[in-house]
Design a protein around this motif. Structure first.
Motif, PDB file in Angstrom:
ATOM      1  N   SER A   1      -1.354   4.578   7.594  1.00 59.59           N
ATOM      2  CA  SER A   1      -2.815   4.471   7.546  1.00 59.59           C
ATOM      3  C   SER A   1      -3.313   3.731   6.322  1.00 59.59           C
ATOM      4  CB  SER A   1      -3.427   5.880   7.559  1.00 59.59           C
ATOM      5  OG  SER A   1      -2.976   6.635   6.435  1.00 59.59           O
ATOM      6  N   ASP A   2      -2.422   3.292   5.420  1.00 60.14           N
ATOM      7  CA  ASP A   2      -2.858   2.592   4.211  1.00 60.14           C
ATOM      8  C   ASP A   2      -3.078   1.105   4.441  1.00 60.14           C
ATOM      9  OD1 ASP A   2      -0.267   1.868   4.638  1.00 60.14           O
ATOM     10  OD2 ASP A   2       0.490   2.435   2.661  1.00 60.14           O
ATOM     11  N   GLY A   3      -2.974   0.666   5.668  1.00 55.98           N
ATOM     12  CA  GLY A   3      -3.229  -0.715   5.991  1.00 55.98           C
ATOM     13  C   GLY A   3      -1.995  -1.564   6.116  1.00 55.98           C
ATOM     14  N   GLN A   4      -0.866  -1.080   5.675  1.00 57.91           N
ATOM     15  CA  GLN A   4       0.371  -1.833   5.830  1.00 57.91           C
ATOM     16  C   GLN A   4       0.810  -1.813   7.289  1.00 57.91           C
ATOM     17  OE1 GLN A   4       3.348  -0.456   3.134  1.00 57.91           O
ATOM     18  NE2 GLN A   4       2.113  -0.842   1.282  1.00 57.91           N
ATOM     19  N   GLY A   5       1.429  -2.869   7.745  1.00 58.82           N
ATOM     20  CA  GLY A   5       1.865  -2.950   9.122  1.00 58.82           C
ATOM     21  C   GLY A   5       3.178  -2.250   9.355  1.00 58.82           C
ATOM     22  N   ALA A   6       3.507  -2.090  10.620  1.00 61.06           N
ATOM     23  CA  ALA A   6       4.779  -1.474  10.998  1.00 61.06           C
ATOM     24  C   ALA A   6       5.919  -2.427  10.704  1.00 61.06           C
ATOM     25  CB  ALA A   6       4.765  -1.105  12.471  1.00 61.06           C
ATOM     26  N   LEU A   7       7.100  -1.929  10.648  1.00 60.61           N
ATOM     27  CA  LEU A   7       8.276  -2.745  10.373  1.00 60.61           C
ATOM     28  C   LEU A   7       8.481  -3.794  11.451  1.00 60.61           C
ATOM     29  CD1 LEU A   7      10.818  -0.081   9.066  1.00 60.61           C
ATOM     30  CD2 LEU A   7       9.610  -1.814   7.736  1.00 60.61           C
TER      31      LEU A   7
END
Length: 405
Positions: free
Chosen positions: A20-26
């Protein structure tokens, strides 16, 4: 295989997780995904292959000669493609001619975003299987030793139980056999406090009651036998087939036979009965046959033919027994003395009547029985007792005549 599927699904969920911190999935970061797969291989010693929706290799941590961006075609029957279509995990052997050993593979779908299949994770689960087998081999000895110890304990317990069961059962069997043989005093000793002990107590109580009942029956039987043996009438007991079961001494005396030669014989061979009157000569059926066939009591006066040829007048009565085997009892009453007395009385009466008739024909002759010579009132040949001859009145002295009435 279940463990390999679970591991593959956890891996698929990890690379598809979007924080939820804005980083995308792997899955959105190919380089990060490759680094994660390689790091995971070094830590868990498990080989993963990640393909996209078109079965193109996105990341690979195995030692096989696979190239990122190359099509994954080692599933001969398109197991990976089918898994991405229906979402069902599949197990298959890799179709790789360059490898000397065909690895076992598990394919699970990767949902990204949730509800949409974005690719698949393929796991070489041979290491997982080897770890499970290693643990299973380690546990196998423990299980085998525990099973052997349990079997030995069970066999020992079973031996004790069977020995106790056999002892209790053999005691009950021996007691019942002795009781069946008529040994009413049989009792089971060494009564235990278990179920067999309760059975033994019940058996001993039953044996005590049977012994008391048997003693009471023996007393009653002896009493009845004494009555039958002492009876003046002859008593002959027969079974349903007409065979003599027993005969008392009075019956043997009336029949003129020994009692031991009557029992066990057919009644026709030891008892011969003739009708008492000539008018009954046409009667073919005897009292015994009537009682056996009709089940009712019949009585008549008959003449018993003894072995010496003498004919004894007898009152015979034959009736059925109340038992289930359908026997009858024949009673014989000897009336020969009665008939002999009746003959004497009849003879005297005939002589008296003849004397009276003779006196009336010759009134001047004095008969031997008359002292007055009067033939009109002859003396009776039978003694006649006066109604008042032996009575004395209260106020009269001894020898005083009774007042005339």
């Amino acid at each position: 295989m279940t463990e390999a599927i679970n591991v593959s699904r956890q891996f698929a969920q990890t690379i598809a997780f979007k924080p939820s911190d804005g980083q995308g999935a792997l899955l959105d970061q190919p380089e990060a995904l490759r680094q994660f797969v390689e790091a995971h291989r070094q830590s868990s010693k498990r080989d993963f292959i990640v393909v996209d929706r078109n079965k193109m290799i996105v990341a690979d941590s195995s030692d096989e000669q696979r190239v990122v961006g190359q099509l994954f075609d080692e599933d001969r029957n398109n197991e990976v493609g089918l898994t991405m279509e229906d979402g069902v995990p599949r197990h298959f052997l890799e179709d790789n001619d360059d490898s000397e050993y065909q690895h076992e593979l598990i394919a699970v779908p990767v949902e990204y975003p949730p509800g949409s299949v974005a690719g698949a994770v393929v796991l070489e689960y041979a290491p997982v299987l080897a770890a499970v087998q290693k643990q299973a081999n380690a546990m196998q000895w423990i299980v085998a030793l525990a099973a052997a110890a349990a079997m030995l304990a069970a066999m020992g317990l079973l031996t004790v139980v069977l020995r106790h069961f056999d002892f209790g059962l053999s005691s009950l069997t021996a007691g019942m056999k002795s009781l069946a043989e008529g040994q009413s005093g049989t009792r089971i000793a060494n009564v235990s406090n278990d179920e067999f002990g309760e059975l033994a107590k019940g058996f001993n109580a039953m044996a005590t009651e049977l012994e008391a009942s048997r003693a009471e029956l023996m007393v009653q039987k002896s009493y009845v036998e004494d009555i039958v043996q002492a009876a003046a009438e002859g008593i002959v007991v027969m079974d349903g087939g007409g065979r003599v079961v027993s005969a008392n001494p009075a019956a043997a005396a009336i029949l003129g036979l020994r009692a031991d030669r009557i029992a066990g014989q057919d009644w026709r061979s030891v008892i011969t009965m003739e009708p008492a009157k000539s008018s009954e000569a046409a009667q073919k059926t005897s009292l015994v046959e009537l009682a056996l066939s009709t089940g009712r009591q019949h009585q008549a006066e008959v003449r018993l033919v003894r072995p010496d040829g003498a004919r004894m007048p007898t009152i015979a009565s034959c009736g059925p027994l109340s038992g289930a085997e359908g026997g009858v009892v024949l009673t014989l009453s000897d009336i020969s003395e009665l008939r002999r007395a009746e003959g004497v009385v009849s003879e005297r009466a005939t002589s008296w009547q003849s004397s009276i008739a003779h006196c009336r024909r010759s009134p001047k002759r004095r008969p031997a029985w008359s002292s007055s010579g009067n033939c009109s009132r002859p003396a009776s040949p039978f003694p006649r007792r006066s109604r008042w001859s032996d009575r004395r009145w209260p106020n009269s002295s001894a020898g005083s005549p009774a007042p005339s009435i």
